[in-house]
Design a protein around this motif. Sequence first.
Motif, PDB file in Angstrom:
ATOM      1  N   ALA A 151       0.915  -1.467  -0.279  1.00  0.00           N
ATOM      2  CA  ALA A 151       0.061   0.373   0.134  1.00  0.00           C
ATOM      3  C   ALA A 151       1.000   1.100   0.052  1.00  0.00           C
ATOM      4  CB  ALA A 151      -0.984  -0.419   1.349  1.00  0.00           C
ATOM      5  N   MET A 152       2.337   1.106   0.745  1.00  0.00           N
ATOM      6  CA  MET A 152       3.066   2.222   0.808  1.00  0.00           C
ATOM      7  C   MET A 152       4.079   2.371  -0.345  1.00  0.00           C
ATOM      8  SD  MET A 152       3.766   2.410   4.583  1.00  0.00           S
ATOM      9  CE  MET A 152       4.282   1.069   5.161  1.00  0.00           C
ATOM     10  N   GLY A 153       3.536   1.515  -1.152  1.00  0.00           N
ATOM     11  CA  GLY A 153       4.356   1.503  -2.475  1.00  0.00           C
ATOM     12  C   GLY A 153       5.722   0.534  -2.504  1.00  0.00           C
ATOM     13  N   PHE A 154       6.067   0.044  -1.588  1.00  0.00           N
ATOM     14  CA  PHE A 154       7.226  -0.974  -2.275  1.00  0.00           C
ATOM     15  C   PHE A 154       7.201  -2.328  -2.226  1.00  0.00           C
ATOM     16  CE2 PHE A 154       7.386   2.215   1.801  1.00  0.00           C
ATOM     17  CZ  PHE A 154       8.465   2.547   1.657  1.00  0.00           C
ATOM     18  N   ASP A 155       7.895  -3.274  -2.262  1.00  0.00           N
ATOM     19  CA  ASP A 155       7.745  -4.400  -2.913  1.00  0.00           C
ATOM     20  C   ASP A 155       7.992  -5.423  -1.541  1.00  0.00           C
ATOM     21  OD1 ASP A 155       8.331  -3.947  -5.458  1.00  0.00           O
ATOM     22  OD2 ASP A 155      10.466  -4.374  -5.402  1.00  0.00           O
ATOM     23  N   LYS A 156       7.243  -6.697  -1.695  1.00  0.00           N
ATOM     24  CA  LYS A 156       6.500  -7.163  -0.365  1.00  0.00           C
ATOM     25  C   LYS A 156       8.082  -8.843   0.154  1.00  0.00           C
ATOM     26  CE  LYS A 156       2.453  -8.633  -1.781  1.00  0.00           C
ATOM     27  NZ  LYS A 156       1.430 -10.202  -2.159  1.00  0.00           N
ATOM     28  N   VAL A 157       8.218  -8.314   1.513  1.00  0.00           N
ATOM     29  CA  VAL A 157       9.749  -8.953   1.344  1.00  0.00           C
ATOM     30  C   VAL A 157       9.054 -10.770   2.341  1.00  0.00           C
ATOM     31  CG1 VAL A 157      10.844  -8.592   3.848  1.00  0.00           C
ATOM     32  CG2 VAL A 157      10.027  -7.108   2.449  1.00  0.00           C
ATOM     33  N   ASP A 158       9.576 -11.618   2.128  1.00  0.00           N
ATOM     34  CA  ASP A 158      10.105 -12.606   2.160  1.00  0.00           C
ATOM     35  C   ASP A 158       9.914 -13.205   3.564  1.00  0.00           C
ATOM     36  OD1 ASP A 158       8.406 -13.752  -0.059  1.00  0.00           O
ATOM     37  OD2 ASP A 158      10.727 -13.655  -0.947  1.00  0.00           O
ATOM     38  N   PHE A 159      10.106 -12.417   4.294  1.00  0.00           N
ATOM     39  CA  PHE A 159      10.003 -12.988   5.847  1.00  0.00           C
ATOM     40  C   PHE A 159      10.272 -13.742   6.804  1.00  0.00           C
ATOM     41  CE2 PHE A 159       7.307  -8.337   5.615  1.00  0.00           C
ATOM     42  CZ  PHE A 159       9.071  -7.646   6.432  1.00  0.00           C
TER      43      PHE A 159
END
Length: 306
Positions: A151-159
């Motif tokens: 939503a903030m324009g960043f890519d998803k992170v594989d935590f």
Amino acid sequence: MGASRLKQVWSGIARDKFLYVLALPGLLYFLIFKYVPMWGIVIAFQNYSPYQGMSGSPWVGLEHFARFFSNPDFFTLFRNTLAINVLSLVLFFPLPILLSLMLNEVRHMVYKKIIQSIVYLPHFLSWVIIVGITFLLFSTGDGAINQMLVAMGFDKVDFLTNKNYFWGMLTAQSIWKDAGWGTIIFLASMASIDPQLYEAAKMDGAGRFRQMWHITLPGIRSVIIILLILRIGHIMDVGFEQVFLMMNGAVSEVADVFDTYVYRLGVKQGQFSYSTAVGLFKSVVGLLLVIGANKLAKKFGEDGVY
């Protein structure tokens, strides 16, 4: 002389019989579930077979220990276990102390009780629930954190599937779950500090921070040392349930520890003697660390554990 001494012992037991009755359940617990099972350690030196039993299984000496130390997995297990525990020791252990100092400075008792209840609550949640919450928050697909990042324009992170985040995730879970619970002992020891010391410090112009640094922390120093020594003794014990629930194939290289290794070989593959040898190695290392840390504490003038 021996009979006189024995009579004194029985006299003391008769005098304090109700205290011994109160202590009896705890003593039975440790006797039945802690001391009696120690007899099973002998299978670490045998090729144990459930059909032959401990008395009939052949003795092999230190064969299982030699196999374990020569196994390439040993260094991976040792690295993962040590890294997770060092992170916990450095990041988690000081937090209950800091939180206790902050809670001790809260003067409004109702507000203080509410905060204590909130920080204690996660301790009563099982690791299954904690890991479930972690998946809901950090999963790549529908995780709340990744949804916020998108939503903030960043890519998803594989935590959860990136091995670079695994140790940090475990440490963060432990902090959230048990940091509040760890304040109980420290708050209890702070309550035993003489209030006149704070009054004298106020008369000398000492502020809150000075009182905390020169009175509160020295007042609980012995408790901190004892808990630190005991914590060092668990340096080889990560905790099976948390790691097992968080582990997946993508992070197994950094997630496999002694506890999961013992489960995999001992319970799933039936290598009872070998897995017992691994567990005994952990226990011996913990014992040596406690003895060493206790001697070091005494060398610096502290009371230590014993």
